[in-house]
Design an enzyme around this catalytic site. Structure first.
Site, PDB file in Angstrom:
ATOM      1  N   LYS A 172       3.257  -1.469   3.758  1.00 13.15           N
ATOM      2  CA  LYS A 172       3.394  -2.413   2.635  1.00 13.15           C
ATOM      3  C   LYS A 172       4.479  -1.879   1.700  1.00 13.15           C
ATOM      4  O   LYS A 172       4.257  -1.003   0.881  1.00 13.15           O
ATOM      5  CB  LYS A 172       2.089  -2.561   1.856  1.00 13.15           C
ATOM      6  CG  LYS A 172       2.178  -3.752   0.907  1.00 13.15           C
ATOM      7  CD  LYS A 172       1.538  -3.527  -0.443  1.00 13.15           C
ATOM      8  CE  LYS A 172       2.392  -3.011  -1.537  1.00 13.15           C
ATOM      9  NZ  LYS A 172       3.524  -3.811  -1.997  1.00 13.15           N
ATOM     10  N   GLU A 177       2.516  10.924  -2.994  1.00 19.58           N
ATOM     11  CA  GLU A 177       3.759  11.437  -3.601  1.00 19.58           C
ATOM     12  C   GLU A 177       3.948  10.683  -4.902  1.00 19.58           C
ATOM     13  O   GLU A 177       4.289   9.500  -4.888  1.00 19.58           O
ATOM     14  CB  GLU A 177       4.948  11.185  -2.666  1.00 19.58           C
ATOM     15  CG  GLU A 177       4.899  11.929  -1.345  1.00 19.58           C
ATOM     16  CD  GLU A 177       5.080  13.430  -1.509  1.00 19.58           C
ATOM     17  OE1 GLU A 177       5.362  13.898  -2.624  1.00 19.58           O
ATOM     18  OE2 GLU A 177       4.914  14.132  -0.503  1.00 19.58           O
ATOM     19  N   CYS A 221      11.805  10.336  -8.983  1.00 21.44           N
ATOM     20  CA  CYS A 221      10.626  11.158  -9.286  1.00 21.44           C
ATOM     21  C   CYS A 221      11.024  12.618  -9.500  1.00 21.44           C
ATOM     22  O   CYS A 221      10.342  13.350 -10.193  1.00 21.44           O
ATOM     23  CB  CYS A 221       9.620  11.042  -8.149  1.00 21.44           C
ATOM     24  SG  CYS A 221      10.356  11.383  -6.547  1.00 21.44           S
ATOM     25  N   GLU A 234       6.702  10.189 -17.805  1.00 24.22           N
ATOM     26  CA  GLU A 234       7.814   9.831 -16.926  1.00 24.22           C
ATOM     27  C   GLU A 234       8.456   8.550 -17.452  1.00 24.22           C
ATOM     28  O   GLU A 234       7.808   7.512 -17.527  1.00 24.22           O
ATOM     29  CB  GLU A 234       7.270   9.612 -15.514  1.00 24.22           C
ATOM     30  CG  GLU A 234       8.342   9.491 -14.483  1.00 24.22           C
ATOM     31  CD  GLU A 234       7.770   9.255 -13.100  1.00 24.22           C
ATOM     32  OE1 GLU A 234       6.890   8.390 -12.951  1.00 24.22           O
ATOM     33  OE2 GLU A 234       8.224   9.925 -12.161  1.00 24.22           O
TER      34      GLU A 234
HETATM   35  P1  NAD Z   1       4.033   1.764  -8.228  1.00 21.83           P
HETATM   36  O1  NAD Z   1       2.995   2.829  -8.196  1.00 21.83           O
HETATM   37  O2  NAD Z   1       3.931   0.713  -9.255  1.00 21.83           O
HETATM   38  O3  NAD Z   1       4.059   0.978  -6.827  1.00 21.83           O
HETATM   39  C1  NAD Z   1       4.221   1.661  -5.604  1.00 21.83           C
HETATM   40  C2  NAD Z   1       3.643   0.796  -4.487  1.00 21.83           C
HETATM   41  O4  NAD Z   1       2.234   0.667  -4.677  1.00 21.83           O
HETATM   42  C3  NAD Z   1       4.207  -0.619  -4.451  1.00 21.83           C
HETATM   43  O5  NAD Z   1       4.365  -1.019  -3.111  1.00 21.83           O
HETATM   44  C4  NAD Z   1       3.114  -1.422  -5.126  1.00 21.83           C
HETATM   45  O6  NAD Z   1       3.099  -2.782  -4.749  1.00 21.83           O
HETATM   46  C5  NAD Z   1       1.863  -0.698  -4.632  1.00 21.83           C
HETATM   47  N1  NAD Z   1       0.662  -0.908  -5.452  1.00 21.83           N
HETATM   48  C6  NAD Z   1       0.592  -1.280  -6.761  1.00 21.83           C
HETATM   49  N2  NAD Z   1      -0.696  -1.404  -7.136  1.00 21.83           N
HETATM   50  C7  NAD Z   1      -1.449  -1.097  -6.058  1.00 21.83           C
HETATM   51  C8  NAD Z   1      -2.868  -1.032  -5.819  1.00 21.83           C
HETATM   52  N3  NAD Z   1      -3.747  -1.319  -6.784  1.00 21.83           N
HETATM   53  N4  NAD Z   1      -3.302  -0.657  -4.604  1.00 21.83           N
HETATM   54  C9  NAD Z   1      -2.419  -0.346  -3.623  1.00 21.83           C
HETATM   55  N5  NAD Z   1      -1.073  -0.408  -3.786  1.00 21.83           N
HETATM   56  C10 NAD Z   1      -0.602  -0.771  -4.986  1.00 21.83           C
HETATM   57  O7  NAD Z   1       5.409   2.521  -8.269  1.00 21.83           O
HETATM   58  P2  NAD Z   1       6.864   1.904  -8.420  1.00 21.83           P
HETATM   59  O8  NAD Z   1       6.993   1.385  -9.811  1.00 21.83           O
HETATM   60  O9  NAD Z   1       7.141   1.007  -7.271  1.00 21.83           O
HETATM   61  O10 NAD Z   1       7.770   3.234  -8.243  1.00 21.83           O
HETATM   62  C11 NAD Z   1       8.016   4.128  -9.270  1.00 21.83           C
HETATM   63  C12 NAD Z   1       7.034   5.298  -9.237  1.00 21.83           C
HETATM   64  O11 NAD Z   1       7.081   5.949  -7.967  1.00 21.83           O
HETATM   65  C13 NAD Z   1       7.373   6.395 -10.251  1.00 21.83           C
HETATM   66  O12 NAD Z   1       6.218   6.811 -10.930  1.00 21.83           O
HETATM   67  C14 NAD Z   1       7.919   7.534  -9.390  1.00 21.83           C
HETATM   68  O13 NAD Z   1       7.782   8.809  -9.928  1.00 21.83           O
HETATM   69  C15 NAD Z   1       7.140   7.368  -8.139  1.00 21.83           C
HETATM   70  N6  NAD Z   1       7.858   8.014  -7.024  1.00 21.83           N
HETATM   71  C16 NAD Z   1       7.399   9.185  -6.497  1.00 21.83           C
HETATM   72  C17 NAD Z   1       8.098   9.819  -5.481  1.00 21.83           C
HETATM   73  C18 NAD Z   1       7.622  11.110  -4.844  1.00 21.83           C
HETATM   74  O14 NAD Z   1       8.071  11.400  -3.750  1.00 21.83           O
HETATM   75  N7  NAD Z   1       6.762  11.880  -5.469  1.00 21.83           N
HETATM   76  C19 NAD Z   1       9.264   9.245  -4.995  1.00 21.83           C
HETATM   77  C20 NAD Z   1       9.708   8.065  -5.561  1.00 21.83           C
HETATM   78  C21 NAD Z   1       8.987   7.449  -6.556  1.00 21.83           C
END
Ligand code: NAD
Length: 472
Positions: free
Chosen positions: A169, A244, A278, A379
């Protein structure tokens, strides 16, 4: 204008049951460039059923067969590398520099995994026993928008190497990027059902993956908040999780560092992926008695060398924020920094002149920041750098570790041994000395609230396997 109205289930592009349609918006112009039809719970269940049906045969494939599949995937994805870069720049707004690097990662994930697989021991003799590492089962892969395709191929290639099947997804904001990647993956001709891709919302498709009993493991990259929701939901069926999550990475400049080199690097590391990274080095820790020198250097670098602008230009360093929502979020943090009493060194509220159409943020730096301020603790995910000071190495370590996060850290020093000793005291999954570098074979992941588990290389592969001990 492209309408993405199919999902990928059981080896075919099919019309989803879900009917909700979302716009896809170019963040550089805020013009609609496409639409995506969002899958629902039924679509997710179909995808999971298809991955489950493919599992018995796929989990028994030989290593040689898996390597061949990964090679086929590599060939079909690499053929369209340039198109993958272009669509990432258009839909996500990542700079050309960043999107090229990220897409290289998308493509090379398959080769890196093949290398790991070639020398991996799926059977080990431990004590009196034989220990076999067996595929966990059907894996749910949930990814964010900030380097969408590279997260998909990194996780998918490892799952396939382990003998797992997958339901993916991606972020609903990355549908054009996903569509092109899915076409490439489809062309590789893997058995139907081995991987399935469902566009949809997190609280619909992601939630169904989280609760479904036939998913054995979730590999998630995204925010700490959503990571916690997934971890809580996953425990009901005791799913394994790799999470992650976010970061607030410290970048410690030691007093013996070459400031002329380290400071420009520090700015680039804070603004990587337009600050939407991140691992961005967002807390710059400098010796207190060098602060005014650092302020001058940082200001000069940001105002003279950093170009905020059209992500399609070769020399752009910072593109737009992915969405208006993300733009507003960053603006709110800039306002917060001012009310918290940090000193604005450069940048600030509003859009840079001439870039009013897109979600562009001024390259911003706050100095005189304390580690108790929210701009130093939370963040922001935009081009906002905070400069903090320390008096002793011990205090630098204390400030660096005084965070809920622990994904990455950076240290600059002319004395590698000194930096390396300091690295042993830093609570982070990765500590990079003298600049940013990436090692796709070494484990990647976070301490504390930056996540659970590791990706890449041997550690990453083991996370898709369950050890079984045979006592004879
Ligand atoms: P997000 O957590 O909002 O969404 C990530 C994914 O989770 C999306 O596909 C979203 O649709 C899904 N999602 C949202 N709610 C959900 C739920 N209740 N159940 C299951 N899935 C759900 O993150 P974002 O805004 O897309 O990305 C930015 C974030 O990602 C930042 O906090 C960043 O630090 C983090 N990030 C971490 C890494 C790492 O490797 N540690 C790498 C890149 C980004």
């Amino acid at each position: 204008m492209k309408n993405i109205n199919k999902i990928y289930v059981n080896g075919a592009f099919i019309t989803p049951n879900g009917t909700e349609v979302a716009n896809l918006i170019n963040p550089s112009t805020n013009r609609v460039i496409g639409t995506v039809t969002l899958g629902n719970e039924i679509d997710t269940q179909l995808a999971i059923a298809s991955a489950k049906a493919a599992l018995p045969a796929y989990s028994k494939t030989t290593i040689a067969e898996r390597i061949e599949y990964l090679q086929n995937l590599y060939h079909s994805v690499s053929k369209r590398e340039n198109e993958l870069v272009d669509i990432m720049v258009e839909e996500y707004g990542g700079t050309l520099q960043f999107c090229r690097m990220s897409t290289k990662g998308t493509v090379n994930a398959f080769l890196n995994t093949i290398e790991t697989l070639r020398s991996f021991d799926f059977e080990r003799k431990i004590g009196q026993s034989i220990v076999r590492l067996e595929p966990l089962g059907v894996v749910g892969i949930i990814t964010p928008w900030n380097a969408s395709n590279s997260f998909i191929t990194g996780k998918l290639s490892t799952a396939l190497a382990a003998g797992c099947t997958a339901v993916i997804k991606p972020s609903e904001m990355s549908a054009l990027q996903t569509q092109l990647l899915t076409e490439c993956l489809h062309e590789a001709g893997l058995p139907a059902g081995v991987f399935n891709i469902v566009n949809g919302l997190g609280q619909v498709v992601g939630a169904e993956i989280t609760r479904h009993p036939d998913i054995a493991k979730i590999s998630f990259t995204g925010s700490t908040l959503v990571g916690k929701t997934i971890a809580k939901g996953a425990v009901d069926t005791m799913k394994r999780v790799t999470l992650e999550l976010g970061g607030k990475s410290p970048n410690i400049i030691l007093d013996d560092a070459d400031f002329e080199k380290a400071i420009p690097q520090a700015v680039l590391m804070a603004y990587m992926n337009s600050g939407q990274a991140c691992i961005a080095a967002t807390r710059l820790l400098v010796p207190e008695n060098r602060l005014s020198e650092v302020n001058d250097l940082v200001k000069a670098v940001v105002t003279e060398k950093i170009k905020v602008g059209n992500p399609q230009d070769e020399d752009t360093n910072v593109g737009p924020m992915v969405s208006q929502k993300q733009y507003e979020r960053v603006q709110n943090y800039i306002k917060l920094g001012l009310t918290e009493g940090a000193l604005l060194l450069t940048g600030g509220e509003g859009k840079p002149a001439g870039l009013e159409e897109g979600n562009f943020v001024k390259a911003t730096v706050f100095t005189n920041v304390t580690n108790q301020m929210r701009i130093a603790r939370e963040e922001i995910f935009g081009p906002v750098l905070s400069i903090l000071t320390y008096k002793t190495d011990e205090e630098a370590i204390e400030i660096a570790n005084d965070t809920d996060y622990g994904l990455s850290a950076y240290i600059s020093s002319e004395n590698i041994e000194r930096a390396n000793t300091m690295a042993t005291h830093i609570n982070a999954g990765r500590v990079a000395i003298n600049g940013f570098s990436h090692d796709p074979k070494a484990p990647f992941g976070g301490f504390k609230q930056s996540g659970i588990g590791r990706e890449f290389g041997v550690y990453g592969l083991e996370a898709y396997l369950e050890p079984k001990t045979i006592l004879i």
